[in-house]
Design a protein around this motif. Sequence first.
Motif, PDB file in Angstrom:
ATOM      1  N   ALA A  26       0.835  -1.213   0.000  1.00 46.81           N
ATOM      2  CA  ALA A  26       0.000   0.000   0.000  1.00 46.81           C
ATOM      3  C   ALA A  26       0.864   1.254   0.000  1.00 46.81           C
ATOM      4  N   HIS A  27       0.396   2.242  -0.755  1.00 47.78           N
ATOM      5  CA  HIS A  27       1.070   3.546  -0.758  1.00 47.78           C
ATOM      6  C   HIS A  27       0.542   4.387   0.405  1.00 47.78           C
ATOM      7  N   TYR A  28       1.369   5.351   0.849  1.00 48.91           N
ATOM      8  CA  TYR A  28       0.976   6.220   1.971  1.00 48.91           C
ATOM      9  C   TYR A  28      -0.268   7.056   1.695  1.00 48.91           C
ATOM     10  N   TYR A  29      -0.674   7.173   0.431  1.00 48.20           N
ATOM     11  CA  TYR A  29      -1.850   7.992   0.107  1.00 48.20           C
ATOM     12  C   TYR A  29      -3.154   7.203   0.198  1.00 48.20           C
ATOM     13  N   GLN A  30      -3.058   5.951   0.587  1.00 48.27           N
ATOM     14  CA  GLN A  30      -4.262   5.141   0.663  1.00 48.27           C
ATOM     15  C   GLN A  30      -5.027   5.418   1.960  1.00 48.27           C
ATOM     16  N   ASP A  67       6.807   4.393  -0.088  1.00 45.40           N
ATOM     17  CA  ASP A  67       6.752   5.331  -1.215  1.00 45.40           C
ATOM     18  C   ASP A  67       6.938   4.528  -2.508  1.00 45.40           C
ATOM     19  N   SER A  68       6.951   5.221  -3.629  1.00 39.83           N
ATOM     20  CA  SER A  68       6.967   4.512  -4.921  1.00 39.83           C
ATOM     21  C   SER A  68       8.212   3.636  -5.070  1.00 39.83           C
ATOM     22  N   LEU A  69       9.367   4.132  -4.618  1.00 40.89           N
ATOM     23  CA  LEU A  69      10.592   3.331  -4.752  1.00 40.89           C
ATOM     24  C   LEU A  69      10.557   2.131  -3.809  1.00 40.89           C
ATOM     25  N   ARG A  74      -2.777   2.659 -10.793  1.00 43.06           N
ATOM     26  CA  ARG A  74      -2.496   1.656 -11.830  1.00 43.06           C
ATOM     27  C   ARG A  74      -1.026   1.605 -12.242  1.00 43.06           C
ATOM     28  N   PHE A  75      -0.371   2.780 -12.352  1.00 40.51           N
ATOM     29  CA  PHE A  75       1.014   2.708 -12.821  1.00 40.51           C
ATOM     30  C   PHE A  75       1.888   1.957 -11.810  1.00 40.51           C
ATOM     31  N   MET A  76       1.510   1.997 -10.530  1.00 39.17           N
ATOM     32  CA  MET A  76       2.292   1.295  -9.504  1.00 39.17           C
ATOM     33  C   MET A  76       2.123  -0.221  -9.669  1.00 39.17           C
ATOM     34  N   ALA A  77       0.878  -0.644  -9.922  1.00 44.12           N
ATOM     35  CA  ALA A  77       0.624  -2.077 -10.144  1.00 44.12           C
ATOM     36  C   ALA A  77       1.327  -2.538 -11.424  1.00 44.12           C
ATOM     37  N   THR A 108      12.405   9.850 -16.803  1.00 44.76           N
ATOM     38  CA  THR A 108      10.948   9.914 -16.695  1.00 44.76           C
ATOM     39  C   THR A 108      10.508   9.494 -15.306  1.00 44.76           C
ATOM     40  N   TYR A 109       9.636  10.325 -14.755  1.00 39.63           N
ATOM     41  CA  TYR A 109       9.053  10.055 -13.442  1.00 39.63           C
ATOM     42  C   TYR A 109       8.232   8.770 -13.532  1.00 39.63           C
ATOM     43  N   ILE A 110       8.294   7.972 -12.489  1.00 36.61           N
ATOM     44  CA  ILE A 110       7.623   6.659 -12.488  1.00 36.61           C
ATOM     45  C   ILE A 110       6.102   6.789 -12.666  1.00 36.61           C
ATOM     46  N   ASN A 111       5.553   7.987 -12.415  1.00 37.75           N
ATOM     47  CA  ASN A 111       4.102   8.226 -12.573  1.00 37.75           C
ATOM     48  C   ASN A 111       3.768   8.407 -14.056  1.00 37.75           C
ATOM     49  N   CYS A 112       3.813   7.311 -14.812  1.00 39.43           N
ATOM     50  CA  CYS A 112       3.502   7.353 -16.246  1.00 39.43           C
ATOM     51  C   CYS A 112       3.143   5.934 -16.677  1.00 39.43           C
ATOM     52  N   THR A 166      12.090   8.180  -9.279  1.00 41.10           N
ATOM     53  CA  THR A 166      11.008   8.545  -8.361  1.00 41.10           C
ATOM     54  C   THR A 166      11.477   9.820  -7.652  1.00 41.10           C
ATOM     55  N   SER A 167      10.619  10.384  -6.828  1.00 33.67           N
ATOM     56  CA  SER A 167      11.053  11.620  -6.161  1.00 33.67           C
ATOM     57  C   SER A 167      12.112  11.316  -5.101  1.00 33.67           C
ATOM     58  N   SER A 168      12.262  10.059  -4.700  1.00 33.20           N
ATOM     59  CA  SER A 168      13.280   9.787  -3.676  1.00 33.20           C
ATOM     60  C   SER A 168      14.666   9.488  -4.276  1.00 33.20           C
ATOM     61  N   VAL A 185      -3.354  17.033  -7.336  1.00 31.14           N
ATOM     62  CA  VAL A 185      -3.416  17.202  -5.880  1.00 31.14           C
ATOM     63  C   VAL A 185      -2.390  18.266  -5.455  1.00 31.14           C
ATOM     64  N   HIS A 186      -1.150  18.088  -5.856  1.00 29.25           N
ATOM     65  CA  HIS A 186      -0.070  18.980  -5.395  1.00 29.25           C
ATOM     66  C   HIS A 186      -0.092  20.342  -6.083  1.00 29.25           C
ATOM     67  N   ASP A 187      -0.802  20.421  -7.208  1.00 28.05           N
ATOM     68  CA  ASP A 187      -0.866  21.696  -7.927  1.00 28.05           C
ATOM     69  C   ASP A 187      -1.887  22.644  -7.297  1.00 28.05           C
ATOM     70  N   PRO A 213       7.895  17.310  -3.776  1.00 25.38           N
ATOM     71  CA  PRO A 213       8.345  18.124  -4.927  1.00 25.38           C
ATOM     72  C   PRO A 213       7.354  18.168  -6.085  1.00 25.38           C
ATOM     73  N   GLU A 214       6.227  17.467  -5.997  1.00 25.66           N
ATOM     74  CA  GLU A 214       5.169  17.639  -7.000  1.00 25.66           C
ATOM     75  C   GLU A 214       4.400  18.941  -6.759  1.00 25.66           C
ATOM     76  N   CYS A 215       4.641  19.606  -5.600  1.00 22.89           N
ATOM     77  CA  CYS A 215       3.989  20.900  -5.325  1.00 22.89           C
ATOM     78  C   CYS A 215       4.577  21.966  -6.243  1.00 22.89           C
ATOM     79  N   GLY A 256      10.768  16.481  -0.180  1.00 22.79           N
ATOM     80  CA  GLY A 256      11.192  15.112  -0.483  1.00 22.79           C
ATOM     81  C   GLY A 256      10.003  14.208  -0.768  1.00 22.79           C
ATOM     82  N   SER A 257      10.332  12.955  -1.060  1.00 22.47           N
ATOM     83  CA  SER A 257       9.305  11.942  -1.351  1.00 22.47           C
ATOM     84  C   SER A 257       8.453  11.714  -0.100  1.00 22.47           C
ATOM     85  N   THR A 258       7.405  10.954  -0.242  1.00 26.77           N
ATOM     86  CA  THR A 258       6.541  10.696   0.909  1.00 26.77           C
ATOM     87  C   THR A 258       7.334  10.073   2.057  1.00 26.77           C
TER      88      THR A 258
HETATM   89  P1  13P Z   1       6.298   9.039  -3.693  1.00 26.14           P
HETATM   90  O1  13P Z   1       5.604   8.136  -2.712  1.00 26.14           O
HETATM   91  O2  13P Z   1       7.344   8.285  -4.434  1.00 26.14           O
HETATM   92  O3  13P Z   1       6.817  10.257  -3.030  1.00 26.14           O
HETATM   93  O4  13P Z   1       5.210   9.460  -4.799  1.00 26.14           O
HETATM   94  C1  13P Z   1       4.165  10.323  -4.534  1.00 26.14           C
HETATM   95  C2  13P Z   1       3.026  10.189  -5.463  1.00 26.14           C
HETATM   96  O5  13P Z   1       2.407  11.141  -5.859  1.00 26.14           O
HETATM   97  C3  13P Z   1       2.595   8.901  -5.865  1.00 26.14           C
HETATM   98  O6  13P Z   1       1.495   9.032  -6.694  1.00 26.14           O
END
Ligand code: 13P
Length: 339
Positions: free
Chosen positions: A40-44, A57-59, A79-82, A128-132, A145-147, A191-193, A216-218, A230-232
């Motif tokens: 699970a990601h921290y945003y769940q 986090d993603s990494l 989905r991109f994480m899965a 390329t950021y992993i979010n793709c 990733t951001s980390s 979200v971060h924008d 850093p997505e802010c 930094g990353s989550t």
């Molecule tokens: P990180 O958990 O790698 O910081 O990624 C944040 C994010 O927005 C994932 O969608």
Amino acid sequence: METVVLPAANALTRAQLDPGLDLWSEIARLKREKNAVILAHYYQDPELQDIADYVGDSLDLSRAAAATDADMIVFCGVRFMAEVAKILSPDKKVVLPDADAGCSLEDACPPKEFAAFRAAHPDHISLTYINCSAAVKAHSDIIVTSSNAKYIIDQLPADQPILFAPDRHLGGWLARETGRDMVLWDGVCIVHDRFSERELIKLKSQHSGAPVAAHPECHDGILQHADHVGSTRSILDFVTQAPQQEFIIATEMHIIHQMQKQAPDKTFIPAPGADGSCNCANCPFMELNTLEKLYLAMVNEAPGIEIPEALRLQALRPLERMLAMSPPANPKSAPQAAE
Ligand code: 13P
Ligand code: SF4
């Protein structure tokens, strides 16, 4: 060529669920019976974080997916994480609770346009950021990733120009931090924008001494007021280790659940949106996943990620480069086993 998310044949549906079912014990039973691991990601949602075997986090989660000996990876994230889990662990069944859990950054970067962007900059290396999507990964040289992005950029020759997609805020922050020549794709995380600089300044004046921790997505209006970027995982480490008692958190708000678990005596204040509220900090994609859908995904073994092998191999190359160029995983950056 695209990833396919397979629905289940003869699937058990939400309407057929017995409302009295103890989902927690049923999920634990399915985990044992199917030799499944839940990431699970921290945003769940907090209950998904609490039921997971690992939260990260993603990494962290990519590494956990690559290393697991489970037969089934259940990915509570987007989905991109899965997809990354399936690319790194092709022999495992990879399912996610909701097939529609996408990402605005992935949506902002269609593979065809990205291929043209690359072709227009033949001398640039493509980070390329992993979010793709897997298809965009397949056109990239190195995934970050951001980390690990700064750490990886520092290993590239100083005169190497860089293409960065799809997050222009993360890319802009990396260009400022590293002083590198970077051409940025114009995508944002919705979200971060949305955090408001004006409201953040107001909030800071009401909580003087509370450090601001930001992802850093802010946008830059937020990052320039941040004490830590930094990353989550890195934000979580910062707030748990810093001596202050109160923090302003500029990232998706569900990470606060993890902060409260690790530092129950500290106070975490979500950064505000334009109307002064924090509602903007809720990822509409992450919130599609629920405990009920997690249970159904485990019963049905669907929605499941399938990737054509040629695409998987092309997307694997830049991901393997990322793993090879990342800082070594240490106990602090390993995914946390949930209680
Ligand atoms: P990180 O958990 O790698 O910081 O990624 C944040 C994010 O927005 C994932 O969608
Ligand atoms: Fe995508 Fe932003 Fe949601 Fe992360 S928080 S999944 S970057 S939309």
